[in-house]
Design an enzyme around this catalytic site. Structure first.
Site, PDB file in Angstrom:
ATOM      1  N   GLU A 193      42.481 -12.328   6.057  1.00 21.37           N
ATOM      2  CA  GLU A 193      41.055 -12.605   6.310  1.00 21.37           C
ATOM      3  C   GLU A 193      40.107 -11.635   5.610  1.00 21.37           C
ATOM      4  OE1 GLU A 193      41.396 -14.564  10.734  1.00 21.37           O
ATOM      5  OE2 GLU A 193      41.343 -12.407  10.637  1.00 21.37           O
TER       6      GLU A 193
HETATM    7  C1  TNX Z   1      43.742 -14.290  13.393  1.00 23.13           C
HETATM    8  S1  TNX Z   1      46.400 -13.304  12.467  1.00 23.13           S
HETATM    9  C2  TNX Z   1      43.751 -13.002  12.913  1.00 23.13           C
HETATM   10  C3  TNX Z   1      43.356 -11.901  13.797  1.00 23.13           C
HETATM   11  C4  TNX Z   1      42.880 -12.383  15.121  1.00 23.13           C
HETATM   12  C5  TNX Z   1      43.760 -13.510  15.596  1.00 23.13           C
HETATM   13  C6  TNX Z   1      43.445 -13.970  16.969  1.00 23.13           C
HETATM   14  C7  TNX Z   1      45.576 -12.781  11.462  1.00 23.13           C
HETATM   15  C8  TNX Z   1      46.328 -12.454  10.307  1.00 23.13           C
HETATM   16  N1  TNX Z   1      44.267 -12.664  11.705  1.00 23.13           N
HETATM   17  O1  TNX Z   1      42.388 -11.084  13.196  1.00 23.13           O
HETATM   18  O2  TNX Z   1      42.919 -11.318  16.015  1.00 23.13           O
HETATM   19  O3  TNX Z   1      43.643 -14.559  14.700  1.00 23.13           O
HETATM   20  O4  TNX Z   1      44.385 -14.896  17.416  1.00 23.13           O
END
Ligand code: TNX
Length: 551
Positions: free
Chosen positions: A357
């Site tokens: 992300e």
């Molecule tokens: C996605 S998993 C994210 C996290 C969040 C999560 C909550 C991932 C690689 N990134 O930053 O905490 O969803 O479920």
């Protein structure tokens, strides 16, 4: 966009558990033999079934009468084997409080001793079948003896956990219980399907103390989970002391979701977690999430931002808004120091650098960053792990690099660059968010958790296969599985346990047990037997109506 966390009174959770969200099924008759949970055990000896174990062993052959442990039971360890001595220590620590037995640990007398049936519990390394691999073991209960045999300490630790589940649930109590202490007769021969069985704990969104993390390790080890992935940094907090960068923890750790005080681990704290986990056969995989999810680091060291201006501390639950400045040299000095400090403090093979992300870096910037950071990790001798976004950038053996591990999390089909990376010899750990993100709510209205990947019931967490989940990713690509728990809505270990149990054992079973044995109908009966164990140990769990709990 993630939903905002809602705060629910604890009482609401209990109400959900009592009311049930679906109709509770009846207890199938076949669950009865394992009903060692029998509330009114009045001298009539409940004995487990040899296959009442999670994860289900690779092969189980019941035979003969149960073996009874008693006040005179000895724990015999292979003379000269530190592996056997270490596993014996864990065994007696588990059994002494509830049985009240002394369980003296004594060495076997000599080489021929190892093949003689001895009274008591023997932990042996001689004569172990090399075909059982690094983690395999054999457990044999007959006559007056229980023999645990494995080539490695890890194998013996797994054998201890199997033996523990074959004893009545009262074994989990921390004070003396009446017994009897019967182990079903027969032979278990066992080894894991995948080398990597992991659980991720997010200590960044809400800080968890050393004791809480260690408590979670105890629960993981019981199900032969062998990696604890600690998500140590995120926008809301930086949780690990890094020599030379004191403000990371002095300033960057002082917040968490909701505005609580946060917290962090000193190097000594981290060492205590690593050592405690190692004693239980669990390897810590530390994660620093880079280059995004970095707000806490930027608050502490504004020179890591591109404009040099410190952002405000962040206590919400949005993602993807922060980044280290990809174009500044100081960024790579920083990341190099962090990676080297973590590598030095971590005996395990893996170092996780996040990489998910990164929504405010361009694709080109992200690639540039990772192409500089991957060699920093590789220079420490560790294997780099990152969220799946990282995989396309890893050269892999066919591209002249080492193996990099990508953690698969985005529900659905993989994109071609990821598959190309696997074709170059890189590997994946499977934790698809629609089955393995145990921070997802069990069902509509559940008071804890998020729901961006949907609801994840107990069956949903169990009923999938890492080798067929994603088109183009097969058994040979998969290093293992991981149950991830992000803590936006989870304030402490009790909350984490409520999400993990009863779902996490399903993921542990996916990682360990032969694919051919995977069967929800029989699994849920075995799962029901774990409830009384959690109760005895004080582990919180959700009494999901999908599970035929006894009593
Ligand atoms: C996605 S998993 C994210 C996290 C969040 C999560 C909550 C991932 C690689 N990134 O930053 O905490 O969803 O479920």
């Amino acid at each position: 966009m993630r939903p905002r966390p809602k705060t629910f009174p604890r009482a609401a959770l209990a109400a959900v558990a009592v009311a049930g969200l679906l109709a509770a099924p009846a207890v199938p008759a076949t669950a009865a033999p394992g009903g060692a949970a029998a509330p009114g055990r009045g001298g009539s000896a409940a004995v487990a079934d040899l296959s009442d174990v999670i994860p289900l062993p690779a092969s189980v052959a019941p035979s003969g009468r149960p073996v009874e442990l008693g006040p005179g039971t000895l724990v015999r360890v292979q003379a000269g084997s530190p592996e056997a001595a270490a596993a014996a220590q864990l065994l007696v620590d588990l059994l002494r409080p509830s049985t009240g037995f002394r369980l003296p640990v004594v060495p076997t007398d000599g080489p021929d001793d190892a093949s003689r049936p001895l009274s008591g519990i023997s932990l042996l390394t001689d004569g172990a079948d090399p075909a059982l691999g690094d983690e395999g073991y054999v457990l044999e209960a007959s006559g007056r003896s229980v023999v645990l045999r494995a080539a490695t300490r890890e194998g013996l630790l797994h054998a201890v956990q199997t033996l523990r589940q074959l004893l009545p649930p009262a074994v989990e109590a921390r004070d003396a219980q009446p017994g009897p202490w019967l182990v079903p007769g027969g032979r278990v021969e066992d080894r894991p399907r995948f080398a990597y069985r992991g659980a991720m704990l997010d200590v960044a969104r809400h800080f968890m103390t050393v004791e809480e993390v260690q408590g979670y390790v105890d629960s993981l080890a019981a199900y032969k989970v062998n990696h604890l992935h600690l998500h140590l940094t995120d926008d809301q907090g930086w949780r690990i002391e890094i020599p030379g960068w004191p403000r990371l923890t002095e300033v960057g750790a002082a917040t968490e979701v909701g505005g609580g005080p946060g917290g962090s681990y000193t190097q000594e704290d981290y060492a205590a977690i690593v050592a405690y986990a190692a004693e239980r056969g669990v390897t810590v995989v530390p994660e620093v999430d880079l280059p995004g999810h970095a707000n806490a680091a930027l608050v502490a060291y504004p020179e890591l931002t591109c404009d040099g201006v410190a952002p405000e501390p962040y206590t919400g639950i949005e993602v993807g808004f922060s980044t280290l400045c990809v174009d500044k040299e100081v960024t790579y000095d920083f990341v190099g120091d962090v990676v080297r400090a973590l590598a030095a403090a971590t005996p395990g093979e893996y170092l996780h650098i996040g990489g998910d992300e990164a929504l405010v870096t361009t694709e080109e910037e992200y690639a540039r960053f990772m192409r500089r950071v991957l060699p920093l990790v590789e220079a420490t001798g560790k294997t780099a792990v990152g969220w799946q976004e990282l995989l396309p950038l890893a050269a892999g053996p066919a591209g002249g690099g080492p193996v990099t591990v990508g953690q698969y999390w985005v529900p659905g089909a993989p994109e071609q660059p990821l598959l190309d990376s696997l074709a170059r010899g890189n590997r994946v750990v499977m934790s698809p968010a629609d089955h393995a993100y145990l921070d997802m709510k069990y069902a509509e209205g559940f008071p804890l958790g998020l729901q961006w990947a949907g609801f994840t019931g107990v069956e949903d967490a169990f009923a999938w296969d890492p080798a067929t989940y994603a088109e183009g990713i097969g058994e040979q690509d998969v290093l293992g599985v991981e149950a991830a728990i992000f803590s936006e809505t989870l304030e402490d270990l009790d909350d984490v346990e409520t999400m993990a149990f009863p779902r996490l054992p399903g993921i542990a079973e996916i990682g360990w047990s032969p694919r051919a044995t995977h069967d929800w109908a029989t699994y849920r009966e075995r799962l029901a037997l774990q409830g009384p164990r959690w109760e005895r140990r004080g582990v919180d769990y959700y009494r999901s109506p999908e599970v035929p709990w006894a009593g």
